[in-house]
Design an enzyme around this catalytic site. Structure first.
Site, PDB file in Angstrom:
ATOM      1  N   ARG A  98       7.304   1.865   1.201  1.00 40.89           N
ATOM      2  CA  ARG A  98       7.627   0.452   1.423  1.00 40.89           C
ATOM      3  C   ARG A  98       7.998  -0.207   0.096  1.00 40.89           C
ATOM      4  NH1 ARG A  98       3.693  -2.035   5.225  1.00 40.89           N
ATOM      5  NH2 ARG A  98       4.680  -0.553   6.634  1.00 40.89           N
ATOM      6  N   GLY A 100       0.825  -1.204   0.000  1.00 38.48           N
ATOM      7  CA  GLY A 100       0.000   0.000   0.000  1.00 38.48           C
ATOM      8  C   GLY A 100       0.860   1.255   0.000  1.00 38.48           C
ATOM      9  N   ARG A 122       9.015  -3.271  12.600  1.00 40.75           N
ATOM     10  CA  ARG A 122       8.194  -3.452  11.406  1.00 40.75           C
ATOM     11  C   ARG A 122       9.005  -3.930  10.218  1.00 40.75           C
ATOM     12  NH1 ARG A 122       2.858  -0.433  10.951  1.00 40.75           N
ATOM     13  NH2 ARG A 122       2.227  -0.411  13.115  1.00 40.75           N
ATOM     14  N   ARG A 148      -0.303  -8.714  -3.370  1.00 41.16           N
ATOM     15  CA  ARG A 148      -0.330  -7.633  -2.392  1.00 41.16           C
ATOM     16  C   ARG A 148       0.567  -8.020  -1.222  1.00 41.16           C
ATOM     17  NH1 ARG A 148      -1.854  -3.869   1.016  1.00 41.16           N
ATOM     18  NH2 ARG A 148      -2.942  -4.392   2.927  1.00 41.16           N
ATOM     19  N   ASP A 203      -1.039  -5.251  13.948  1.00 41.59           N
ATOM     20  CA  ASP A 203      -1.767  -4.893  15.162  1.00 41.59           C
ATOM     21  C   ASP A 203      -2.839  -5.945  15.421  1.00 41.59           C
ATOM     22  OD1 ASP A 203      -2.490  -2.754  12.817  1.00 41.59           O
ATOM     23  OD2 ASP A 203      -4.306  -3.593  13.704  1.00 41.59           O
TER      24      ASP A 203
HETATM   25  N1  HPA Z   1      -7.960  -2.094   9.846  1.00 46.67           N
HETATM   26  C1  HPA Z   1      -7.835  -1.981   8.518  1.00 46.67           C
HETATM   27  N2  HPA Z   1      -6.690  -2.163   7.893  1.00 46.67           N
HETATM   28  C2  HPA Z   1      -5.609  -2.466   8.641  1.00 46.67           C
HETATM   29  C3  HPA Z   1      -5.672  -2.590  10.007  1.00 46.67           C
HETATM   30  C4  HPA Z   1      -6.922  -2.399  10.637  1.00 46.67           C
HETATM   31  O1  HPA Z   1      -7.044  -2.485  11.865  1.00 46.67           O
HETATM   32  N3  HPA Z   1      -4.421  -2.879  10.454  1.00 46.67           N
HETATM   33  C5  HPA Z   1      -3.620  -2.924   9.371  1.00 46.67           C
HETATM   34  N4  HPA Z   1      -4.334  -2.690   8.267  1.00 46.67           N
END
Ligand code: HPA
Length: 240
Positions: free
Chosen positions: A24, A20, A217, A87, A204
């Protein structure tokens, strides 16, 4: 060149990794590719082409969310001849047995909606990964000793979500993690006869609120990039 990609014809490889984040893309190209060169800077959505173990590879940022990814994936496939699109990105875990840094390979991507939704009308299309890529990615992760989970993910339209009940239903139905792009990537790949996969790193955890510290990361994301590259070229490796 297309409306959103400034690359010359032939500048983009048949195999494209899509993070995305454009920075990166730069980091992954400079870390994993031989002789990476920048092939797109339009709108700062950086793309690079280089070689990995002799194979041509492009790493092109997709931006965040399905409408952005749809623009880049459409142009990569229709105008530049991309055939394998993977992706690489982060995701938020939705199951207790999934841990930070684990790799998720998405078999399916559920969603409320995708940019293709209007076209399908009453059909609730089920976007799914390319089986050969999925199998090869799981094998590559296992061979590296990287904890890996294969299963369904949820491609959401919003990061700042006002519907906690939706996440509850996803968790209840075994969805491993949430991100924001894979469902449309899988749909476009199916439409144009391409191969697609999402290889994700858990950054996360929605259940515990835990998150990867920024300094961890890069190394965790590196595993995901190598898994994606090994999966992309697994067939050629098999053929010797
Ligand atoms: N929500 C949507 N996209 C994400 C999240 C999330 O909590 N964490 C990493 N990408």
């Amino acid at each position: 060149m297309t409306i959103h990609i400034g690359a010359a014809p032939g500048d983009i490889a048949e195999t494209v990794l899509m993070p995305g984040d454009p920075y990166r893309a730069k980091w992954a190209a400079e870390t994993f590719l031989e002789e990476p060169r920048c092939i797109n800077e339009v709108r700062g959505m950086l793309g690079f082409t280089g070689r990995w173990r002799g194979h041509a590879v492009t790493i092109q940022g997709s931006g965040m969310g399905m409408p952005s990814l749809s623009i880049y994936a459409n142009e990569l496939i229709r105008d530049y001849g991309a055939r394998t699109l993977i992706r690489i990105g982060s995701c938020g875990a939705m199951q207790d047995h999934v841990n930070l840094r684990d790799v998720i390979v998405a078999m399916t991507a559920s969603s409320l909606s995708t940019p293709s939704r209007g076209m399908f009308r009453e059909v609730n299309y089920a976007p799914c990964a390319d089986w050969d890529l999925l199998k090869a990615a799981v094998a590559a992760a296992e061979a590296r000793g990287t904890p890996v989970h294969a299963g369904g993910i949820y491609s959401a339209d919003v990061f700042y979500d006002e519907r906690p009940d939706l996440n509850e239903q996803m968790t209840r139905h075994g969805i491993l993690a949430v991100e924001m792009e894979a469902a449309e990537l899988y749909t476009l790949a199916a439409r144009y006869g391409c191969r697609a996969l999402a290889v994700l790193t858990v950054s996360d955890h929605l259940n515990s609120g835990a998150a990867l510290p920024p300094q961890d990361r890069e190394s965790s994301f590196g595993d995901m990039v190598e898994v994606a590259l090994e999966a992309a070229f697994a067939e050629q490796a098999d053929q010797g």
